[in-house]
Design an enzyme around this catalytic site. Structure first.
Site, short mmCIF file in Angstrom:
data_model
loop_
_atom_site.label_atom_id
_atom_site.label_comp_id
_atom_site.label_asym_id
_atom_site.label_seq_id
_atom_site.Cartn_x
_atom_site.Cartn_y
_atom_site.Cartn_z
N ARG A 80 0.68 -5.35 -4.64
CA ARG A 80 -0.70 -4.82 -4.60
C ARG A 80 -1.16 -4.71 -6.04
O ARG A 80 -0.46 -4.15 -6.89
CB ARG A 80 -0.74 -3.45 -3.92
CG ARG A 80 -2.09 -2.78 -4.13
CD ARG A 80 -2.31 -1.58 -3.28
NE ARG A 80 -2.51 -1.94 -1.89
CZ ARG A 80 -2.93 -1.08 -0.96
NH1 ARG A 80 -3.19 0.17 -1.29
NH2 ARG A 80 -3.09 -1.47 0.28
N ARG A 97 -0.14 4.03 3.37
CA ARG A 97 0.19 3.29 4.59
C ARG A 97 0.89 1.96 4.30
O ARG A 97 1.94 1.66 4.89
CB ARG A 97 -1.08 2.99 5.40
CG ARG A 97 -1.62 4.15 6.16
CD ARG A 97 -3.14 4.11 6.22
NE ARG A 97 -3.65 4.45 4.90
CZ ARG A 97 -3.93 5.70 4.53
NH1 ARG A 97 -3.85 6.66 5.40
NH2 ARG A 97 -4.31 6.00 3.29
N THR A 98 0.33 1.16 3.39
CA THR A 98 0.87 -0.19 3.18
C THR A 98 2.26 -0.12 2.55
O THR A 98 3.19 -0.79 3.00
CB THR A 98 -0.09 -1.00 2.28
OG1 THR A 98 -1.41 -0.86 2.79
CG2 THR A 98 0.28 -2.46 2.23
N HIS A 104 -6.66 -8.39 2.01
CA HIS A 104 -5.57 -7.49 2.38
C HIS A 104 -5.06 -8.03 3.73
O HIS A 104 -5.36 -7.50 4.79
CB HIS A 104 -6.13 -6.07 2.52
CG HIS A 104 -5.10 -4.99 2.68
ND1 HIS A 104 -3.77 -5.23 2.91
CD2 HIS A 104 -5.23 -3.64 2.64
CE1 HIS A 104 -3.13 -4.08 3.00
NE2 HIS A 104 -3.99 -3.10 2.83
N LYS A 142 4.59 0.09 -21.27
CA LYS A 142 4.80 -0.23 -22.70
C LYS A 142 4.08 -1.52 -23.08
O LYS A 142 4.27 -2.06 -24.17
CB LYS A 142 6.30 -0.42 -22.98
CG LYS A 142 7.16 0.77 -22.65
CD LYS A 142 8.63 0.42 -22.92
CE LYS A 142 9.56 1.15 -21.98
NZ LYS A 142 10.90 0.55 -21.94
#
Ligand code: CP
Length: 315
Positions: free
Chosen positions: A111, A61-62, A140, A89
């Site tokens: 995020r 969703r986000t 959030h 890496k």
């Protein structure tokens, strides 16, 4: 009269926002809802700006609604996935974002599993706007804002409502952003769950605590059900998922003694049959898909307000 503006160049959490700032974001999101309904869903507000979506954790969703919001604002969009980048890496977060900024990116949406990662970015970067799309169990903020907008859409106000948040409060950034935002906007907030999933001292955030779900739900206008976050738990917090569902799961039987107008929210993804029964998730009371739709308008509003400079036209 002086026009309200966001005081910070970044959006890191709802704890920092005033009532006037939240009101501004919700009102701006309302004006973007009309754009989303147009045949051609595009305004030039972010033309010439580059936005990178930096997701170190999974998201449906986000991530998608940020990308839709950015494209509808005419920004150039770059999607970054940690697993296919040089992070695999061993490149550090600091080096990763400084290299991205060197490519003249204007906005970084991040995020990350580590609480505080967006704040850290603001110290590494010199000119980019940072937007928190979820950091560990901290905040959030755009989820908190889209939840506020969904509540305001349904009741015409947030002030004076009783909101009950049920579930895994301890591991939930959604709970924290909701609590800060709802309290600032004048709602009364209660949390409910097993004692092992309620952080000690949460009362200092201005919430009531319940351990028996029937007691918590009785006065609720809004029931916000949270996902059991198995990926952030290390076991032993409750006996089994079945037991959790039996004790705290939101089912039609548990809703019998609630206010008839009470709505059901969930940030997604849902563990159907655990925290929420399918009957309730898909019922008339559920506003879960309205939350998802509102995510686009909220993210357009946040992107617009943090990038608007001197030009105030949405067009
Ligand atoms: N609500 C929410 O953050 O969902 P995603 O993890 O799918 O983005």
């Amino acid at each position: 009269m002086e026009q309200v503006q966001l005081r910070s160049p970044h959006l890191l959490g709802l704890e920092e926002l005033t009532r006037e700032e939240i009101q501004l974001i919700l009102d701006t999101a309302d004006s973007f809802k009309e754009v989303i309904e147009r045949p051609i869903r595009k305004v030039p507000a972010l033309r010439g700006k580059s936005v990178v979506n930096l997701f170190f954790e999974p998201s449906t969703r986000t991530r998608i609604s940020f990308e839709i919001a950015e494209k509808q604002l005419s920004a150039d969009v770059i999607n970054f996935s940690a697993s296919t980048s040089s992070v695999a890496k061993g490149e550090t977060l600091r080096d990763t974002v400084r290299n991205i900024e060197a490519m003249k990116v204007d906005v970084v949406v991040i995020r990350h599993a580590a609480a505080g990662a967006p704040q850290f970015l603001t110290r590494c970067l010199t000119h980019s706007v940072v937007i928190n799309a979820g950091d560990g169990a901290h905040e959030h903020p755009t989820q908190g804002l889209l939840d506020l907008l969904t509540i305001r859409d349904r009741f015409g106000r947030v002030d004076g409502l009783r909101v009950v948040i049920v579930g895994d409060i301890a591991h939930s950034r959604v709970a924290r952003s909701n609590i800060w935002g709802l309290r600032t906007m004048g709602a009364s907030v209660a949390v409910c769950g097993p004692p092992t999933l309620i952080p000690p001292g949460i009362e200092t955030m201005g919430v009531e605590v319940f351990y028996r779900v029937e007691d918590a739900l009785r006065e609720a206008d809004v029931i916000n059900v949270l996902r059991i976050q198995l990926e952030r738990q290390h076991g032993g917090l409750f006996p089994t998922l079945r037991e959790y569902a039996r004790t705290f799961g939101i089912t039609p039987e548990r809703l019998i003694h609630t206010k008839p107008h009470a709505i059901i929210m969930h940030p997604g993804p849902i563990n159907r049959g655990v925290e929420l029964s399918t009957d309730v998730a898909d019922s008339e009371r559920s506003v879960i898909l309205d939350q998802v739709t509102n995510g686009i308008a909220i993210r357009m509003a946040v992107l617009y307000l943090l990038n608007r400079g001197g030009d105030d036209d949405v067009e």
